[in-house]
Design an enzyme around this catalytic site. Structure first.
Site, mmCIF file in Angstrom:
data_model
loop_
_atom_site.group_PDB
_atom_site.id
_atom_site.type_symbol
_atom_site.label_atom_id
_atom_site.label_comp_id
_atom_site.label_asym_id
_atom_site.label_seq_id
_atom_site.Cartn_x
_atom_site.Cartn_y
_atom_site.Cartn_z
ATOM 1 N N ASP A 215 0.863 -1.180 0.000
ATOM 2 C CA ASP A 215 0.000 0.000 0.000
ATOM 3 C C ASP A 215 0.902 1.233 0.000
ATOM 4 O OD1 ASP A 215 -2.276 1.682 0.374
ATOM 5 O OD2 ASP A 215 -1.848 1.729 2.513
ATOM 6 N N ASP B 74 -1.535 -0.763 6.009
ATOM 7 C CA ASP B 74 -1.850 -0.291 7.355
ATOM 8 C C ASP B 74 -3.331 -0.065 7.599
ATOM 9 O OD1 ASP B 74 -2.095 2.015 5.689
ATOM 10 O OD2 ASP B 74 -1.860 3.281 7.463
ATOM 11 N N ASP C 74 -6.613 -2.678 3.209
ATOM 12 C CA ASP C 74 -5.491 -3.557 2.840
ATOM 13 C C ASP C 74 -5.672 -4.982 3.363
ATOM 14 O OD1 ASP C 74 -4.037 -1.395 1.664
ATOM 15 O OD2 ASP C 74 -3.514 -0.734 3.692
#
Length: 1222
Positions: free
Chosen positions: A429, A880, A884
Site C-alpha cells: 500500500d 496499514d 489492505d
C-alpha cells in the site's frame, strides 16, 4: 436519571436527516432470512422494551454471548485430534501404535504409544493454550458492564454484556463500547446526536456522527422508559457495516431507520456523555461478528515440501518392508522346515511354512513399525518449539522497535517464519505504509494564482538526485538537507523529520498569511476559497477544557488539514450545531477585528468512492443560498459551467505541477442557488432520502447530480502525504536483494507516480508503460455508445495496450533499459479478467516496477492472488488500513503496519511492524536466518533418522527378517525425544551463517531463500544419502569388529545387548558430531547441548542398566559390565564417527575451496578479518553481493553515471570528428 443534556442540536448538519416522518413507510427488499414473518431478507421484528414477547418463536433471537474460540469442552478433543492427524506422519504413527497392541509388534506398546502421546500432547497443549487465551479474552468482553433498563424496578441496572437481550433498552456512557448493535434513541445532546469511533470495525480513527429519530430524542430519563414501547421491522443479520434498512412503529407513526441511527457493537462512544439505545442485533447476529472470519490457513513452502518428503520416505518404508516381507515369506516356506530347532510343525501363523503368503503379510505389518524410524515422529513438535523461540527473537529485536510509539515488532503467527526468507514479490500500500498518513496543507491555487512556497519530500528527492543543495530550494528550511538525509542507521531509535509547528499546516507564503490576502487583487475569491475550506466538511471541533484550544476530528487526515488551514488563514471553525456551522473570521468590510458568523447547513451531500466529491448547501448570514463543492479535479471539471471555467487552464497547470511534486489535490467550486430552484430540488432529495430499499443510494446520487452542476471553479488545494523515514533506503536494499516491489494504491495516477519517484521505485530514464482507458476511442464510446459497446471498446483497448507493452519490452535489446508498468483501477477491471490476466502478469513481471493506481480493496486482493498463483513464488502484502486486509490475507505473508489508521490491518496480518523500513531487518536478517535454520534443521532431521532407521533394517536382513530388533525398546523411544532433540533445536534457534549487520551489507545473500538453495530436492537427497552412508558405516564396522574377536579380555563374544548398545552409542556420537560440523555459529549453548546430549546417553545407560533386569531387559548392566571395560568399544566410539564424517568434511572443504557459496566467502573474509586488513577486497566482494537492479536510489546513481559516460563518449567523438575535419 440521565445527566444534564448538552444544549446542542446537530442532527440536521448532514444529508442523512432521516428523522423526517414517512407515513406508512414499509421495508421492502430481498434476500435470505428467517423469523418474524416479514418479507424475505427483512423478517426481523424487535419489540422494544417488551422482553416477554421475545420468549416465544419466531421472535427468539441469539443471546449476546460471543465466543471466538476454536474449541469448547466437548469439541476440543475430537477437533484437536483431527487437526493433529491431518499430518501424514502422525497418522502413520497412530497406525503403528495401534499395531503395537497386536502380537505382530516387534516393540512393547508403551515404547510406541509414549512418544506419539508426547508429540500429540505437546501440539494439542499448544492449541489448547492458544484457545484458552481466546476464551479468556471472550470472557472479559462478555463480562463487561452496561446499564440496562429493568421494567420491574423502573430503573437502569448494571448488567453483563452477555445478558443483554434483543429489545433491551441500554445506556452507554462516554468512552465505552456498545455491547450490541443498537437503535439509537437519544443522547446527551438535545437533538439526539453522538460521535462514534469505529476503529475496531474499519480501522478508521476519525469520528462518525450518528443521530436518533426526532420522535425519540426526549426519551432521556428513567421514568420516560416506563411507558416506552415500539416495534422495529428491519433487515436480517448481515455483514454490511455501512447499510441498514428498517422502520420503527412508534406513536402511531412509521418512521424510516437508516445506518445513521445504528450504533454498531465494538464501536466506541466519543465526545458524548451518554446515549440510550435498543438492542436490535445481539451476539453473533451483530454486524461485527457477521464480518468475523477465520484467518486463512497459511503454510510455508518448506512445510508443504516436507509433506512430499514424508511421502517419499513412506514409499521407501513400504519398499523395504515389502522386500523384507517377500524374502521372509520365501525363506519361511523353503528353509524353515529344515530349522528343526524352531519346531516348524507347531509354530504360529507368524512362522508357518505352509502359509507363506500370510507369513509375508504379517511380517509386512511388523516391518511397518520396525522401520518406522525413517519417518521422524518428533519433527513437527520440534519445529513448532523452534519457531516459537524464533518468534521471541523477532518480537524482541530492538532494531525493529519504534521508540516514538513504543511499538515493537509482533509476530502474530509462528507458522511462516521461514517464508520470510523466501519472498519474491512485495505488494505494498502507499498511504500510511510508504507515507506517514500525515497530511500537511502545503500549496493552493486560487483564481488562477498559485500560492505556497513549501518544498515537498518529492522535490527534495529530485533535487538530491540532480546534485542540488536542498537547503537552497525556495521555501526549504535551513535544516532541510540534514533532516532529509535520514537512513537506516538509526532504525528503531531515529527521530522523524522536523514536523511543522502546526499539525496539518506547512504553508509558507506571506501573500496569504496574517490577513495579507485582503491586499490581493482577487481577495473576494480568496475569501470564498477560505470559507469553503471552513464550511464544506464533516469535521467535529473539540475544545480542550484546560487550554481552551480547539482541535478537529475529521473523516480523513486531508480534511482535517483543510479546517486547520482555514483557521490559520483567519477563518476558524469553532462550533457545530444541528443545522449550523459557526466560523470566526476577519471582518472584511473594515479589514479589522474578528466576527463570528453562523452559516446554516441545509443539506450535506457526502463523499464516497463513487461520487469522489462532497457538497453542502449553505445559507449565508445575509440570506443568499450557495452550493459549495470539493472533489477530484476530473469530477469537478465535468460539472463546471462555461463561465465557471475561467481559471481552469491555469489551475490545471498548477494541478499538474502539484502532482509532479507528489501532492494530493482537490478542486473547489461553488454555485449560487435561487430559492425556487432549491425548494424544487429539496423535494426530490427529500423523496430520495425517505425511500426504503436497495435503490435508495442510487436515487440519492441522482438527486445530487441535479444540483451539482453549472459550478464555478474557485481554486485547488494541495496537501503533502509525507514519506516515512528510511523508505527510499529500505526499498534500495530490498531491490539489491532481488525483491520485486509493486505499489497498489487508491491515489490518482499522478500522485502515485510522484511518490514512486520520491521513494526510488521510479527514476528518470525509466520507460513508463501506462495502461489506461483515458483515450479517444473509449471516450467516444462512453459519449455515444451503450454499456456493451463501451465494454467491447475497453477490452480491445486494454488488450492492445498490454500486447504493445509486452512487445516493446521483449524486443528492447538495451540491457540497461528499465520499464515501469503503471495501470489504473478502471483498466484493471479488464486486465484482471480471466482471458487477459496472464498477459497482464507476463508484462508486469518483465517490468522493473509496477504501480497500480485507483485500485479498490478487492482489486488489491485479486492482484495479490494473480501474482501468487501466476508466478508460483512467495508474495508479501504490506499495508496499514482496513482496505489492505484483503491483500494482507491473500498474500503468502501479510504484514500490518501499526500506524494511525487503526488495527484492522494488524489484526489480519501474520507479522506487524511500526514502520516500513523495518521490513529490511525482518526479511533480510530474520527471514534469511529462519529460512536457513529451518531448512538445515529439517534436512538434518531426515539424515539422523535415516542413519538410525536403516541400521534396524540391516540388522533385520542379517536375522532373516525375523522381526527382531537389535535395540532396546527404550533406546528407540528416546532417540528422537531425548538424545538428539536438543542439538537440532539449538540449530534451529541460534544458527547464523553471517551476522545481522553482514546480511544488510551483502543483500544478495537473501536470494538463497527465493532460489531455495537449502531445501531443494538435490540437497534433501544429499542429506539422505549421507544418512545411508553413515548407517552403512555404523552397522558394518560395529558388526565386523565385534564378530571377529571377543570384545573383552575375558574372551566373551558380543551378544545382541552389546551389539545394540555399541551401535546406538556410535549413532548418538555420529549424528551429534555431524551437527557440530554443520554449524557455522558456535556459542557455549551449542557446546553444552551437543556434548551434553552424548554424555546424557551414558548417564541414562548407566542408570537404566542398574534397574532390575525385568525392567531394563537387554540394557541390564550392559555399560558397567560389558561396554566400559572393553577397549574395542571405546575404539569404535572414536573410529566410527570419524569415518562417517570424513566424506562430509571432504565435500565441504572442496566446496569452500573451489565452488564457494556467497556466505562461504563472507565467512572467510570475516574470519580472517580481511574487511579490516584488506578493505578494497572487502568492498569488491560487497559490490558483487549487490544484484543489478533498476529501482532504488543506487539504480538512480548508476543510471546517471551511465548517462554521463555516454555523454562523455559522444562529446569525445564530436571533438574527434571536428579535429579531423580541420
Amino acid at each position: 436519571m440521565a445527566q444534564k443534556r448538552n444544549g446542542l442540536r446537530l442532527s440536521k448538519m448532514l444529508s442523512f436527516t432521516d428523522c423526517i416522518k414517512a407515513q406508512g413507510a414499509s421495508v421492502n427488499g430481498g434476500g435470505g432470512g428467517g423469523g418474524g414473518g416479514g418479507a424475505e431478507g427483512f423478517s426481523r421484528v424487535v419489540f422494544c422494551n417488551q422482553l416477554q414477547r421475545h420468549t416465544k418463536p419466531p421472535y427468539i433471537y441469539q443471546s449476546n454471548y460471543v465466543s471466538t474460540t476454536k474449541y469448547n469442552l466437548l469439541s476440543f478433543f475430537p477437533k484437536a485430534l483431527y487437526e493433529q492427524f491431518r499430518r501424514v506422519a502422525n497418522l502413520y504413527f497412530l497406525l503403528a501404535a495401534a499395531i503395537s497392541l497386536t502380537p505382530a509388534t516387534p516393540y512393547s506398546p508403551l515404547s510406541l504409544i509414549a512418544p506419539l502421546t508426547f508429540v500429540i500432547g505437546v501440539s494439542m497443549a499448544k492449541e489448547g493454550i492458544e484457545d484458552w487465551h481466546r476464551f479468556l479474552q471472550d470472557k472479559e468482553i462478555n463480562a463487561r458492564i452496561v446499564m440496562v433498563y429493568v421494567s420491574k424496578e423502573a430503573q437502569f441496572e448494571e448488567t453483563k454484556w452477555q445478558d443483554v437481550k434483543v429489545g433491551n433498552v441500554v445506556r452507554v456512557e462516554r468512552d465505552k463500547f456498545f455491547p450490541s448493535d443498537l437503535l439509537m434513541l437519544s443522547s446527551s445532546y438535545l437533538d439526539g446526536v453522538c460521535y462514534v469511533e469505529t476503529m475496531n470495525l474499519d480501522g478508521e480513527t476519525n469520528l462518525k456522527l450518528k443521530k436518533s429519530l426526532e420522535c425519540t430524542v426526549e426519551c432521556d430519563e428513567d421514568a420516560k422508559f416506563a411507558s416506552f414501547s415500539a416495534e422495529v421491522k428491519c433487515e436480517d443479520p448481515n455483514p454490511s457495516l455501512y447499510t441498514f434498512i428498517g422502520n420503527m412503529e412508534y406513536g402511531g407513526e412509521v418512521l424510516p431507520i437508516g445506518p445513521q441511527q445504528i450504533l454498531l457493537r465494538d464501536s466506541k462512544l466519543r465526545n458524548t456523555q451518554y446515549v440510550f439505545g435498543v438492542a436490535i442485533f445481539t451476539g453473533h447476529d451483530t454486524k461485527v461478528m457477521q464480518n468475523a472470519t477465520d484467518a486463512p490457513s497459511k503454510r510455508s513452502g518448506i512445510e508443504k515440501k516436507m509433506d512430499s518428503v514424508i511421502y517419499f520416505l513412506f514409499n521407501v518404508l513400504l519398499l523395504i518392508a515389502t522386500g523384507g516381507s517377500v524374502v521372509f515369506g520365501i525363506r519361511t516356506k523353503n528353509d524353515s522346515p529344515m530349522w528343526w530347532y524352531l519346531q516348524p510343525d507347531t509354530t504360529t501363523h507368524y512362522y508357518n511354512p505352509k502359509k507363506p503368503a500370510m507369513v509375508g503379510i504379517l511380517h509386512f505389518v511388523t516391518a511397518l513399525i520396525l522401520y518406522g524410524y525413517l519417518i521422524p515422529i518428533s519433527l513437527y513438535v520440534s519445529i513448532e518449539i523452534v519457531k516459537l523461540l524464533q518468534v521471541w527473537f523477532i518480537n524482541n529485536d530492538l532494531k525493529m522497535y519504534h521508540d516514538e510509539t513504543d511499538k515493537p515488532a509482533s509476530a502474530r503467527t509462528s507458522n511462516l517464519n521461514e517464508e520470510l526468507g523466501q519472498v519474491d514479490t512485495i505488494l505494498s500500500d502507499k498511504t500510511g505504509t510508504l507515507t506517514c498518513n500525515q497530511m500537511d496543507f502545503l500549496k493552493c491555487s486560487i483564481a488562477g494564482v498559485a500560492y505556497g512556497r513549501g518544498v515537498t519530500e518529492v522535490e527534495k528527492a529530485i533535487a538530491r538526485k540532480l546534485g542540488q543543495d536542498v537547503s537552497s530550494l525556495e521555501g526549504a528550511s535551513e535544516d532541510d538537507s540534514n533532516n532529509n538525509n535520514n537512513n537506516n542507521n538509526n532504525k528503531g531509535f531515529g527521530k522523524s523529520n522536523k514536523q511543522p509547528k502546526i499539525k496539518g499546516f506547512n504553508f509558507k507564503d506571506a501573500r496569504l498569511m496574517n490577513g495579507q490576502w485582503l491586499k490581493q487583487p482577487n481577495s473576494e475569491k480568496i475569501e470564498l476559497f477560505f470559507r469553503i475550506l471552513a464550511i464544506c466538511h464533516t469535521s467535529i471541533p473539540e475544545r480542550d477544557e484546560a487550554t481552551g484550544k480547539i482541535s478537529y476530528e475529521a473523516e480523513s487526515p486531508d480534511e482535517a488539514s483543510f479546517v486547520v488551514a482555514a483557521r490559520e488563514f483567519g477563518f476558524e471553525f469553532i462550533k457545530r450545531t444541528q443545522n449550523s456551522i459557526f466560523v470566526k473570521e476577519r471582518n472584511r468590510a473594515s479589514g479589522k477585528g474578528i466576527v463570528e458568523r453562523e452559516y446554516k447547513i441545509l443539506n450535506l451531500l457526502e463523499f464516497n468512492s463513487t461520487r469522489k466529491r462532497m457538497s453542502c448547501v449553505v445559507r449565508f448570514p445575509d440570506g443568499p443560498l450557495m452550493l459549495m463543492c470539493k472533489g477530484a479535479d476530473s469530477i469537478i471539471y465535468e460539472r463546471l459551467s462555461k463561465i465557471g471555467k475561467v481559471y481552469w487552464e491555469t489551475t490545471k497547470m498548477h494541478l499538474a505541477k502539484y502532482g509532479d511534486a507528489g501532492l494530493r489535490t482537490l478542486a473547489l467550486a461553488y454555485r449560487v442557488l435561487e430559492e425556487a430552484e432549491y425548494a424544487e430540488w429539496n423535494d426530490v432529495f427529500h423523496t430520495a432520502k425517505t425511500t426504503i430499499g436497495h435503490d435508495r443510494d442510487a436515487l440519492l446520487d441522482a438527486a445530487s447530480d441535479l444540483i451539482e452542476k453549472d459550478l464555478t471553479l474557485v481554486g485547488a488545494t494541495a496537501v503533502e502525504d509525507k514519506l516515512q523515514i528510511g523508505v527510499p533506503e529500505c526499498i534500495d536494499k530490498l531491490a539489491q536483494a532481488g525483491l520485486k516491489i509493486w505499489v497498489l494504491t487508491g491515489d490518482k495516477q499522478e500522485t502515485a507516480i510522484n511518490i514512486g519517484f520520491a521513494c526510488s521505485l521510479l527514476r528518470q530514464g525509466m520507460k513508463q508503460i501506462i495502461i489506461s482507458l483515458e483515450n479517444s476511442d473509449v471516450k467516444a464510446a462512453e459519449e455515444f455508445g451503450d454499456k456493451a459497446s463501451i465494454a467491447k471498446v475497453s477490452v480491445d483497448s486494454i488488450t492492445h495496450q498490454l500486447a504493445q507493452g509486452f512487445e516493446l519490452v521483449t524486443k528492447d535489446s538495451d540491457e540497461d533499459a528499465a520499464y515501469a508498468l503503471i495501470i489504473d483501477g478502471k483498466a484493471l477491471i479488464y486486465a484482471l479478467a480471466d482471458d487477459m490476466k496472464d498477459l497482464f502478469l507476463r508484462l508486469a513481471v518483465l517490468c522493473a516496477s509496477v504501480v497500480c493506481c485507483r485500485v479498490s480493496p478487492k482489486q488489491k486482493a485479486l492482484i495479490t492472488r494473480l501474482v501468487k498463483v501466476g508466478t508460483r513464488k512467495a508474495t508479501l502484502g504490506i499495508g496499514d488500513g482496513a482496505n489492505d486486509v484483503g491483500m494482507i490475507q491473500e498474500a503468502d505473508i501479510g504484514i500490518g503496519i501499526s500506524g494511525v489508521e487503526g488495527m484492522q490491518a494488524v489484526m489480519a496480518s501474520d507479522f506487524a511492524i511500526a514502520q516500513f523500513r523495518y521490513l529490511e531487518t525482518l526479511l533480510m536478517v530474520h527471514g534469511h536466518w529462519c529460512y536457513k535454520r529451518i531448512s538445515l534443521m529439517v534436512c538434518y532431521f531426515f539424515y539422523k533418522n535415516i542413519t538410525f532407521g536403516l541400521t534396524i533394517f540391516y540388522y533385520e536382513a542379517c536375522t532373516n527378517f525375523s522381526g527382531q530388533t537389535g535395540y532396546n525398546d527404550w533406546y528407540m523411544s528416546l532417540f528422537n525425544v531425548v538424545f538428539t532433540s536438543l542439538p537440532v533445536m539449538v540449530l534451529g534457534i541460534f544458527e547464523q551463517d553471517v551476522a545481522s549487520n553482514v546480511c544488510s551489507e551483502f543483500p544478495a545473500l537473501y536470494q538463497q531463500g527465493p532460489h531455495n538453495l537449502f531445501f531443494r530436492w538435490s540437497r534433501i537427497l544429499g542429506w539422505m544419502l549421507n544418512g545411508v552412508y553413515s548407517s552403512l558405516v555404523v552397522f558394518a564396522i560395529v558388526t565386523i569388529a565385534l564378530k571377529l574377536e571377543a570384545y573383552d579380555i575375558k574372551g566373551h563374544n558380543a551378544g545382541m545387548d552389546v551389539l545394540g548398545a555399541t551401535m546406538y552409542s556410535c549413532i548418538v556420537g555420529v549424528v551429534n558430531f555431524q551437527l557440530f560440523m554443520t554449524l557455522s555459529y558456535y556459542t557455549w549453548i551449542q557446546h553444552v547441548v551437543i556434548w551434553g546430549s552424548i554424555s546424557f546417553w551414558y548417564v541414562f545407560l548407566a542408570v537404566y542398566g542398574s534397574l532390575p533386569s525385568t525392567f531394563s531387559t537387554t540394557a541390564y548392566k550392559v555399560l558397567a559390565e560389558a561396554l566400559a571395560p572393553a577397549p574395542i568399544y571405546w575404539l569404535l566410539i572414536l573410529l566410527v564417527p570419524l569415518t562417517c564424517i570424513f566424506p562430509y568434511a571432504t565435500f565441504q572443504s572442496y566446496r569452500r575451496m573451489f565452488r564457494p557459496m556467497d556466505h562461504h566467502l563472507i565467512q572467510e573474509i570475516r574470519h580472517l578479518r580481511k574487511h579490516v586488513k584488506e578493505p578494497e577486497e572487502y568492498k569488491h566482494q560487497n559490490k558483487q553481493a549487490v544484484r543489478k537492479t533498476s529501482i532504488g536510489f543506487t539504480a538512480h546513481v548508476d543510471a546517471r553515471v551511465s548517462l554521463e559516460r555516454k555523454a562523455s563518449r559522444l562529446s569525445r567523438m564530436d571533438t574527434s570528428i571536428t579535429n579531423s575535419n580541420k
